[in-house]
Scaffold this active site. Structure first.
Site: not given
Length: 299
Positions: A149, A173, A245, A248, A271, A280
């Site tokens: 990110r 995150k 992004h 990514r 994730h 994806y």
């Protein structure tokens, strides 16, 4: 209890008891402040403990009329729901006004991706004769090689680059750590930047450990990364609207197209849920469909 007191207590709760990251805390508080501001605009003179479902429905209608996307509206509602769950947890209210409120329907948008050839064109458009160009090449190589990110890229520390084993330690995150492989080309350009460019910078106090720095020796901002990428896209005449992004997304899609295990990609991207990673697989499915159409006798 007034708004400022309730918001401050909630902030303390999510910081100390739920150990959320600074960015997550800021997002939650921002959502609740929006609700507070709406009550003031509406002259309701209502405190947080007195908010009803009807008040919240009016607020959400207002947010919708502002033209916010469904995802933005859902995120705001999520923050407000967390706030009222906290008030219930503290026995400050006996009924949750958000309980029966549903968020907007969310369609899953397929992410934009770049082909490997397009990524190569962007890399080749970088002016390697300048210190900034060498930094930008290293930075974008790492971005694409490891699927970071933008916040993880600008926060990358020198002490979290394990060149000997080819891994980066990433703080993602919620301050969750993960180890991410980094490719040989990315490591090569990263080493050139660190040993031949970065060493000559006058580094600002407190920024000594950040990998990527601007001319003033301070860590880069998100806006600067966006600007660098936009300028490169413009230089090669790319019409796609791309951002950090996009690299990514491309990292994940290219891995899955190449046959990578979905769980492994989930781990590398950081994730929480495998369903987030499954988005994806769309190009892989498109490719399979193309094969059927081209080669199956009954297509």
């Amino acid at each position: 209890m007034n708004w400022d007191t309730a918001i401050q207590q909630f902030k303390n709760y999510i910081r100390l008891e739920r150990s959320l990251s600074a960015n997550s805390i800021e997002a939650y508080i921002h959502d609740i402040v929006k609700l507070k501001q709406f009550t003031e605009m509406s002259n309701w003179q209502v405190m947080p403990l007195d908010i009803s479902s009807a008040h919240l429905q009016d607020f959400l209608e207002y947010v919708n009329e502002l033209g916010m996307t469904s995802h933005s509206q859902a995120r705001i509602l999520s923050g407000i729901k967390a706030f009222y769950k906290y008030l219930m947890y503290e026995d400050l209210i006996d009924k949750d006004p958000t309980a029966l409120i549903e968020g907007p329907k969310l369609g899953r948008k397929l992410p934009d991706t770049l082909s490997f050839n397009e990524i190569e064109q962007l890399f080749n458009a970088i002016d390697h004769s300048t210190p900034e160009g060498q930094r930008n090449r290293a930075m974008l190589e790492v971005l694409y090689s490891s699927g970071l990110r933008v916040s993880e890229l600008i926060d990358l520390r020198l002490t979290n680059i394990y060149e000997d084993i080819g891994f980066l330690r990433i703080i993602g995150k919620g301050d969750k750590e993960r180890l991410v492989p980094v490719g040989r080309d990315a490591l090569k350009y990263l080493k050139i930047y660190i040993e031949e460019v970065r060493v000559h910078l006058n580094i600002a106090d407190g920024h000594e450990n950040y990998a990527f720095l601007n001319r003033r020796g301070k860590k880069l901002t998100r806006v600067m990364i966006f600007t660098i990428i936009k300028n490169l896209a413009k230089a090669i005449g790319m019409t796609k609207s791309i951002s950090p992004h996009t690299f990514r997304h491309s990292f994940a899609t290219h891995l899955i197209e190449g046959g990578a295990d979905l769980r492994a990609v989930q781990e590398m991207l950081g994730h929480e849920s495998i369903t987030t990673t499954e988005i994806y697989t769309h190009l892989d499915r498109d490719y399979l469909k193309q094969v059927i159409q081209e080669f199956h006798p009954r297509s």
